[in-house]
Write a protein that holds these residues in place. Sequence first.
Motif, PDB file in Angstrom:
ATOM      1  N   LYS A 115       1.731   6.598  -7.052  1.00  0.00           N
ATOM      2  CA  LYS A 115       0.757   7.641  -7.351  1.00  0.00           C
ATOM      3  C   LYS A 115       1.444   9.015  -7.380  1.00  0.00           C
ATOM      4  O   LYS A 115       1.186   9.824  -8.272  1.00  0.00           O
ATOM      5  CB  LYS A 115      -0.358   7.619  -6.300  1.00  0.00           C
ATOM      6  CG  LYS A 115      -1.434   8.633  -6.577  1.00  0.00           C
ATOM      7  CD  LYS A 115      -2.672   8.424  -5.733  1.00  0.00           C
ATOM      8  CE  LYS A 115      -3.772   9.424  -6.051  1.00  0.00           C
ATOM      9  NZ  LYS A 115      -3.391  10.771  -6.383  1.00  0.00           N
TER      10      LYS A 115
ATOM     11  N   GLU B  49       0.845  -1.204   0.000  1.00  0.00           N
ATOM     12  CA  GLU B  49       0.000   0.000   0.000  1.00  0.00           C
ATOM     13  C   GLU B  49       0.882   1.256   0.000  1.00  0.00           C
ATOM     14  O   GLU B  49       0.620   2.212  -0.727  1.00  0.00           O
ATOM     15  CB  GLU B  49      -0.826  -0.002   1.285  1.00  0.00           C
ATOM     16  CG  GLU B  49      -2.295   0.252   1.070  1.00  0.00           C
ATOM     17  CD  GLU B  49      -3.047  -0.080   2.356  1.00  0.00           C
ATOM     18  OE1 GLU B  49      -2.785   0.596   3.381  1.00  0.00           O
ATOM     19  OE2 GLU B  49      -3.851  -1.039   2.321  1.00  0.00           O
ATOM     20  N   LYS B  50       1.908   1.205   0.813  1.00  0.00           N
ATOM     21  CA  LYS B  50       2.810   2.358   0.891  1.00  0.00           C
ATOM     22  C   LYS B  50       3.524   2.576  -0.445  1.00  0.00           C
ATOM     23  O   LYS B  50       3.748   3.700  -0.878  1.00  0.00           O
ATOM     24  CB  LYS B  50       3.827   2.173   2.019  1.00  0.00           C
ATOM     25  CG  LYS B  50       3.160   2.209   3.400  1.00  0.00           C
ATOM     26  CD  LYS B  50       4.174   2.078   4.503  1.00  0.00           C
ATOM     27  CE  LYS B  50       3.516   1.877   5.865  1.00  0.00           C
ATOM     28  NZ  LYS B  50       2.684   3.000   6.305  1.00  0.00           N
TER      29      LYS B  50
ATOM     30  N   GLU C 183       2.278   1.854  -3.321  1.00  0.00           N
ATOM     31  CA  GLU C 183       1.294   2.435  -4.248  1.00  0.00           C
ATOM     32  C   GLU C 183       1.226   3.954  -4.089  1.00  0.00           C
ATOM     33  O   GLU C 183       1.027   4.674  -5.061  1.00  0.00           O
ATOM     34  CB  GLU C 183      -0.098   1.796  -4.060  1.00  0.00           C
ATOM     35  CG  GLU C 183      -0.257   0.452  -4.765  1.00  0.00           C
ATOM     36  CD  GLU C 183       0.359   0.416  -6.186  1.00  0.00           C
ATOM     37  OE1 GLU C 183      -0.098   1.167  -7.062  1.00  0.00           O
ATOM     38  OE2 GLU C 183       1.320  -0.355  -6.388  1.00  0.00           O
ATOM     39  N   ASN C 184       1.392   4.436  -2.862  1.00  0.00           N
ATOM     40  CA  ASN C 184       1.410   5.898  -2.662  1.00  0.00           C
ATOM     41  C   ASN C 184       2.598   6.525  -3.385  1.00  0.00           C
ATOM     42  O   ASN C 184       2.505   7.613  -3.943  1.00  0.00           O
ATOM     43  CB  ASN C 184       1.513   6.253  -1.170  1.00  0.00           C
ATOM     44  CG  ASN C 184       0.297   5.798  -0.403  1.00  0.00           C
ATOM     45  OD1 ASN C 184      -0.785   5.617  -0.977  1.00  0.00           O
ATOM     46  ND2 ASN C 184       0.462   5.575   0.900  1.00  0.00           N
TER      47      ASN C 184
END
Length: 433
Positions: A71, A64-65, A67-68
């Motif tokens: 982004k 998840e981190k 993915e940041n």
Amino acid sequence: MALKVFKFGGASVQDATNIKNVCSILKNHSNEQLVVVISAMGKMTNALEEVVNAYYYENGNAYEKLENVRKFHYDIISALSFEEADLAYSEVNDHLVEIEWILEEPVQDSYDYVYDQIVSIGELMSTKIIAHYLRSKNVNALWLDARDCIWTDDTYREGRVDWEMTKTRLKSKIDPILNDSNVIVTQGFIASDSANNNVTLGREGSDYTAAIFSYCLDAESMHIWKDVPGILTADPQCFDYTTKIERLSYQEAIEMTYFGAKVIHPKTIKPLQNKNIPLYVRPFNDESSLGTCISDVDELSYPPIIVLEQNQAIINISTKDFSFIAEHHLSEIFDTLNRHRVKVNMMRNAAISFSLCVIHDSHKVNAFLEALKQDYVTDVITGLELITIRHFNQSTIVEMKRDKIILFEELLHNTIRLVVKINTTLKRKSVDI
Ligand code: ASP
Ligand code: MG
């Protein structure tokens, strides 16, 4: 023609607007020989550190981190909207895949090794995007992999440069591509060891990279472009009244950075001094200003300069049997400090105790305390600040001591150092310096 080395830090490439500004600065210098050293964008090194921690300590969702991080970079590419954007997306993706491969495996290696393999990707992504963007704006940018040039040992997170190898490799990579119509874009902070693993040079190490390039290539000058007017008498984020210093000697700059001034990485000055290469610390939003010039000038007279280092701890060490701290104890303590790479700022010895003021990197400090546990009693005071005043006067000292508990105080020639505990917020009023 004389070569210049430029360095742009994370803040100067933190968003599309700033990257466009970098592009316009480079355009204005496009008929010069330039090597441009660039950091990871904005706070991306911190974001990648979080990925490492989540993976290594299993204390969060590393994917998840990551993915940041994706982004953030994709948003910048999209905001820049340029012709080679597709290439930039796919190269950023390739780098993220390298990280995903690491995350898929169970943890096997040391923290520092894993850290360097993952965190160094920040600089690779930022320079790929910027090089593509520059080309789309008709700046003939050539992307150079700093890992092919800068060689270090395998001290991960703090690589020690092999200067001879670096010089040879760097010249052999650069000489064929260096001419007046090229701008060479490369990464700060990252290098490689003899096994081709990524090694980083320590946080904020991009300045040091630029100094390594300057030294090895005999640059005419080095320029660090920053979001401040130059070197100031104190950090403007912490103090209300600061003034710009026009000129500094290498010696003063070395002392300031040694005592913790964050404006330049401490290892930056020495290679420049050895070759007498001037360093300009200049504002990226005012190209007409040369900021502060650091060079071989006679000792100048300086105003009081304040350096504030947060996140300090005092460690008190005494022997379990209440014996005096003797030389063999000191030797053991220093050896343990070195092994755990704890950074010492000040020390003091009394009859049965030895005290250190260190940077409170909890990972390293805890390991150090654990190693001493068997033979020593230790206690630790955290949440402290270290204030260094160079060229002090009485009013500055009085002002700096106000509302604080002083735990350590040391006077060295023209420098006073205070380890203090405060309970007010960071923002404070300073004397008019
Ligand atoms: N990106 C690295 C850091 O944030 C290196 C640098 O910015 O100088 O520490
Ligand atoms: Mg930075």
